[in-house]
Design an enzyme around this catalytic site. Structure first.
Site, PDB file in Angstrom:
ATOM      1  CB  CYS A  85      -0.982  -0.082   1.173  1.00  0.00           C
ATOM      2  SG  CYS A  85      -2.279  -1.085   0.822  1.00  0.00           S
TER       3      CYS A  85
HETATM    4  P1  NAD Z   1      -6.117  -8.140  -4.260  1.00  0.00           P
HETATM    5  O1  NAD Z   1      -5.304  -8.146  -5.555  1.00  0.00           O
HETATM    6  O2  NAD Z   1      -5.799  -9.030  -2.988  1.00  0.00           O
HETATM    7  O3  NAD Z   1      -7.441  -8.923  -4.838  1.00  0.00           O
HETATM    8  C1  NAD Z   1      -8.467  -8.240  -5.758  1.00  0.00           C
HETATM    9  C2  NAD Z   1      -9.332  -9.471  -6.439  1.00  0.00           C
HETATM   10  O4  NAD Z   1     -10.051  -8.974  -7.411  1.00  0.00           O
HETATM   11  C3  NAD Z   1      -8.527 -10.563  -6.661  1.00  0.00           C
HETATM   12  O5  NAD Z   1      -9.155 -11.687  -6.109  1.00  0.00           O
HETATM   13  C4  NAD Z   1      -8.848 -10.807  -8.376  1.00  0.00           C
HETATM   14  O6  NAD Z   1      -9.052 -12.023  -8.887  1.00  0.00           O
HETATM   15  C5  NAD Z   1     -10.346  -9.969  -8.352  1.00  0.00           C
HETATM   16  N1  NAD Z   1     -10.510  -9.410  -9.903  1.00  0.00           N
HETATM   17  C6  NAD Z   1      -9.649  -8.955 -10.735  1.00  0.00           C
HETATM   18  N2  NAD Z   1     -10.481  -8.547 -11.676  1.00  0.00           N
HETATM   19  C7  NAD Z   1     -11.764  -8.829 -11.352  1.00  0.00           C
HETATM   20  C8  NAD Z   1     -12.797  -8.804 -12.073  1.00  0.00           C
HETATM   21  N3  NAD Z   1     -12.969  -8.055 -13.388  1.00  0.00           N
HETATM   22  N4  NAD Z   1     -14.277  -9.050 -11.694  1.00  0.00           N
HETATM   23  C9  NAD Z   1     -14.137  -9.584 -10.385  1.00  0.00           C
HETATM   24  N5  NAD Z   1     -13.188  -9.779  -9.624  1.00  0.00           N
HETATM   25  C10 NAD Z   1     -11.773  -9.158 -10.168  1.00  0.00           C
HETATM   26  O7  NAD Z   1      -6.338  -6.840  -3.783  1.00  0.00           O
HETATM   27  P2  NAD Z   1      -6.554  -6.423  -2.188  1.00  0.00           P
HETATM   28  O8  NAD Z   1      -5.279  -6.127  -1.526  1.00  0.00           O
HETATM   29  O9  NAD Z   1      -7.670  -6.877  -1.651  1.00  0.00           O
HETATM   30  O10 NAD Z   1      -6.975  -4.704  -2.649  1.00  0.00           O
HETATM   31  C11 NAD Z   1      -8.009  -4.187  -3.183  1.00  0.00           C
HETATM   32  C12 NAD Z   1      -8.158  -2.586  -3.314  1.00  0.00           C
HETATM   33  O11 NAD Z   1      -8.161  -2.255  -1.850  1.00  0.00           O
HETATM   34  C13 NAD Z   1      -6.947  -1.888  -3.889  1.00  0.00           C
HETATM   35  O12 NAD Z   1      -7.324  -0.703  -4.499  1.00  0.00           O
HETATM   36  C14 NAD Z   1      -5.924  -1.705  -2.655  1.00  0.00           C
HETATM   37  O13 NAD Z   1      -5.190  -0.824  -3.087  1.00  0.00           O
HETATM   38  C15 NAD Z   1      -7.190  -1.317  -1.717  1.00  0.00           C
HETATM   39  N6  NAD Z   1      -6.485  -1.525  -0.232  1.00  0.00           N
HETATM   40  C16 NAD Z   1      -5.705  -2.760   0.096  1.00  0.00           C
HETATM   41  C17 NAD Z   1      -5.490  -2.798   1.468  1.00  0.00           C
HETATM   42  C18 NAD Z   1      -4.315  -4.162   1.770  1.00  0.00           C
HETATM   43  O14 NAD Z   1      -4.083  -4.068   2.918  1.00  0.00           O
HETATM   44  N7  NAD Z   1      -4.508  -5.120   0.993  1.00  0.00           N
HETATM   45  C19 NAD Z   1      -5.796  -2.111   2.316  1.00  0.00           C
HETATM   46  C20 NAD Z   1      -6.556  -1.012   1.907  1.00  0.00           C
HETATM   47  C21 NAD Z   1      -6.910  -0.748   0.757  1.00  0.00           C
END
Ligand code: NAD
Length: 434
Positions: free
Chosen positions: A270
């Site tokens: 992040c």
């Molecule tokens: P991630 O990459 O772990 O998960 C994303 C998921 O989306 C994956 O499972 C993927 O298969 C799925 N995906 C991709 N394309 C898709 C589609 N067209 N339709 C449906 N599903 C689809 O991401 P994350 O870590 O959960 O982060 C998600 C968001 O939250 C990002 O913007 C990130 O910056 C934000 N965020 C993350 C955290 C963290 O600690 N990981 C904390 C706060 C905010």
């Protein structure tokens, strides 16, 4: 309420499991069949303490997963929780958000009644009203503000404590278009159990402000660490212990004691991505944010400082150097943005033979960087044996307890990047900022 969540990574799965636990009916939509199968089998697709238990309890009952976007039609509200990775220039790549929004809009085309779409992914100001809303409208022939309302609800959870953070947030942010009362009422109802039990601050604001709050939060924290690292580097020049200084300044409530541990700097999925994204977004508007750029610069400097301290004591060419820790922080196997990478690369560039150990992140690091010529071992003792120097990169608890293991070194030069090693006697010990 009936809730759908698009994307089942760290954020989407945690939100789904927690909303189900608070009594909502939740469906996760993900394009990855393995992830969907895992949730339906009652197992978490990501490693987070407490998540397996919640999913095992609610899967097949209040929680299910599917690859079929049609499921959103049975719900009142949809969260977009897909990834927003960095492009080469640091800006966010919104192509995943766009693709998911298109599928969502098409699925909502034939839905009866109003629907709320909430952007939970971290996106730069303007993304929800300039990309998400028009994409939904076009894909589903929908009227924004009538058929579909849009909102943002940024996520502040940290990996390793995601469930705990989701259940006990310091704040929940609802960003809506012009104070959209229907959207706000829907969000208030959905979050009522969390607000009732954890009593967080509830921030009701605009769409762009909601998007920006997430970036400001992370940019502030990253800059706070870079500032104490910068101050710590000055301390080191004057033989001053930056930790004693930090303990004292942290007593000032305007400063606060958290995020004042100076050392090798920040990493993870992040901070680097979000700071780079908001810098790139600012530049796209013609503003170059000098302080945020400096935060990145200091962060890049810290591994070089560690290498200089080590090289000042040991000629690194051809000698065995132990690297303790590969993950970006303790408690996780995540190696994205880890400070161990520039340390390892710097050692290899100086001709050292690198022997690395991490309690859980070795495989991830090896897989992510297959071309690095590193010897991986399965204990700190094995890494230290016969080593001419040691770089401590991650503050795993077990490194604090190291003692006799240092006696097996060929030369006990230890440069500690995290203020974690407790033993000092009999070592040629150097702290990065103390
Ligand atoms: P991630 O990459 O772990 O998960 C994303 C998921 O989306 C994956 O499972 C993927 O298969 C799925 N995906 C991709 N394309 C898709 C589609 N067209 N339709 C449906 N599903 C689809 O991401 P994350 O870590 O959960 O982060 C998600 C968001 O939250 C990002 O913007 C990130 O910056 C934000 N965020 C993350 C955290 C963290 O600690 N990981 C904390 C706060 C905010």
């Amino acid at each position: 309420m009936d809730v759908s969540i698009i994307g089942s990574g760290y954020v989407g799965t945690t939100a789904a499991a927690c909303f189900a636990d608070y009594g909502h009916d939740v469906v996760n939509v993900d394009i990855d069949e393995d992830i969907v199968a895992s949730i339906n089998a009652g197992e978490s697709p990501v490693h987070e303490p407490g998540l397996d238990e919640l999913i095992a309890e609610h899967a097949g009952d209040r929680l299910r997963a599917t690859t079929d976007y049609a499921a959103v039609r049975e719900t009142d509200v949809t969260f977009l929780a897909v990834g927003t990775p960095s492009r080469e220039d640091g800006s966010i790549d919104t192509s995943i958000v766009e693709a998911a929004t298109e599928s969502l809009g098409a699925a909502l085309d034939s839905k009866e009644g109003k629907h709320l779409v909430v952007v939970k992914s971290t996106v730069v100001p303007g993304t929800t009203d300039e990309l998400v809303a028009p994409t939904l409208a076009e894909a589903g022939d929908l009227t924004i503000g009538e058929d579909v309302h849009v909102a943002v609800n940024p996520e502040f959870l940290q990996m390793g404590t995601a469930v705990e953070n989701f259940r006990n947030p310091h704040k929940v942010v609802f960003g809506t278009q012009n104070g959209d009362e229907w959207a706000l009422d829907t969000l208030r109802e959905l979050f009522e159990p969390i607000v009732d039990s954890a009593d967080p601050a509830v921030v009701e604001t605009g769409l762009r402000e909601g998007e920006m709050i997430k970036y400001a939060n992370n940019a502030y924290l990253a800059s706070k660490v870079s500032l104490i690292n910068d101050i710590g580097n000055v301390c080191k020049e004057f033989d001053v212990d930056a930790y004693e200084v930090a303990d004292a300044i942290g007593l000032d409530p305007r400063i606060g004691s958290r995020f004042l541990r100076s050392g090798l700097g920040w990493g993870g999925s992040c901070f680097p991505k979000d700071v780079a994204a908001i810098i790139a977004a600012a530049k796209s508007q013609g503003y170059e944010p000098p302080l945020l750029e400096a935060a990145v610069e200091v962060n890049d400097l810290q591994p070089r400082r560690l290498l200089e301290l080590l090289a000042a004591r040991v000629d690194l060419e051809g000698v065995r150097i132990a690297v303790l820790g590969l993950s970006f922080k303790p408690g996780t196997d995540d190696v994205r943005g880890t400070r161990s990478l520039p340390v390892v690369e710097g050692l290899l560039a100086r001709g050292a033979h690198v022997v690395a150990y991490d309690p859980v992140a070795t495989e991830k690091f090896r897989e992510t960087h297959p071309s690095l010529d590193v010897e991986y071992v399965d204990s700190a003792a094995a890494a230290l044996e016969d080593a001419d120097g040691c770089a401590v990169v991650t503050d795993w608890d077990e490194f604090a307890a190291l003692d006799a293991e240092f006696d097996a070194m060929a030369r006990p030069v230890v440069v500690d990047g995290r203020h974690v090693v407790e033993r000092r006697e009999g070592l040629e010990y150097e702290g990065l900022t103390w």
